[in-house]
Write a protein that holds these residues in place. Structure first.
Motif, PDB file in Angstrom:
ATOM      1  N   ASP A   4       0.806  -1.222   0.000  1.00  0.00           N
ATOM      2  CA  ASP A   4       0.000   0.000   0.000  1.00  0.00           C
ATOM      3  C   ASP A   4       0.843   1.277   0.000  1.00  0.00           C
TER       4      ASP A   4
ATOM      5  N   PRO B 157       2.389   4.491  -1.379  1.00  0.00           N
ATOM      6  CA  PRO B 157       2.126   5.336  -2.543  1.00  0.00           C
ATOM      7  C   PRO B 157       3.404   5.534  -3.371  1.00  0.00           C
ATOM      8  N   GLY B 158       3.289   5.394  -4.668  1.00  0.00           N
ATOM      9  CA  GLY B 158       4.435   5.571  -5.557  1.00  0.00           C
ATOM     10  C   GLY B 158       5.374   4.378  -5.599  1.00  0.00           C
TER      11      GLY B 158
END
Length: 184
Positions: A103, A105-106
Motif C-alpha cells: 500500500d 504510494p508511488g
C-alpha cells in the motif's frame, strides 16, 4: 553399490576435470605466495616461473610492513569495508522493507526507477562527476557514498519481505509492534 565400467569411467573423468580445475584455480595463489618469499636477486637469476624459492626471505614483508603509507592504506581498506558494508546493508534493508509494502504510494514508480538503475548503470564518468559536484572528491567518503544502496540487494530484500505471510505482520501489529520493531 557396485559401479559399472561406464559409471566408473564417468566418475574418473569427472574427478579428473574437477582436479584440473582445482589445479588451475589454486596455482596462481601458490605462485604468488612462493614469489612473495623470493628475493629480487633470485627472481632475476631464475626467471619468472618458480613456485618454491631456493632461498626464502621475509625481506619483502619487512619492507612493506615498515612503510607507514602501507599501514595507513590497509587501515583505510578495513574502515571502508566495515563502514561501507554496515551502512550499505542498513540502507538496502530499510529500502527493501519499505518497498515490500503493497500500500505504499508511488511504489511502482520507485521500483521502475530501481530497475532502470539495475539495467542501465551510470558508468564511471557520471559517477566521477557526481562525486566531484557533491564535494567529496579525494575524501574517504568518495569510496563509500557512490555505492550506499545496492539495487540488487534492494530487490532481494523486497522479495523476501513480500513473500513473508501477511498473517505474521498482522499478528505483530496486534501485539503492539511498530514498523521499526517489525523490521528488526
Amino acid at each position: 553399490m557396485k559401479l559399472t565400467k561406464a559409471d566408473f569411467a564417468y566418475q574418473v573423468a569427472i574427478y579428473a576435470c574437477v582436479g584440473l580445475l582445482l589445479l588451475i584455480s589454486i596455482f596462481p595463489l601458490i605462485y604468488v605466495a612462493g614469489l612473495s618469499f623470493t628475493s629480487q636477486g633470485e627472481y632475476m637469476r631464475r626467471g619468472n616461473l618458480m613456485v618454491i624459492p631456493y632461498e626464502p626471505t621475509l625481506r619483502g614483508y619487512r619492507q612493506i610492513l615498515s612503510n607507514p603509507a602501507y599501514l595507513r592504506s590497509f587501515g583505510v581498506s578495513i574502515m571502508r569495508t566495515a563502514l561501507g558494508t554496515s551502512i550499505t546493508l542498513a540502507l538496502t534493508l530499510v529500502t527493501g522493507y519499505t518497498l515490500s509494502k503493497r500500500d505504499l504510494p508511488g511504489r511502482t514508480a520507485m521500483l521502475v526507477m530501481i530497475m532502470v538503475t539495475v539495467l542501465y548503470g551510470g558508468g564511471l564518468i557520471p559517477t566521477f562527476m557526481t562525486v566531484q559536484s557533491v564535494g567529496i572528491l579525494n575524501t574517504f567518503w568518495a569510496l563509500i557514498v557512490p555505492g550506499l544502496v545496492d539495487t540488487w540487494g534492494v530487490l532481494v530484500f523486497k522479495q523476501f519481505f513480500t513473500n513473508l505471510p501477511r498473517e505474521i505482520e498482522e499478528s505483530a501489529y496486534m501485539d503492539g509492534c511498530g514498523e521499526t520493531r517489525m523490521l528488526l
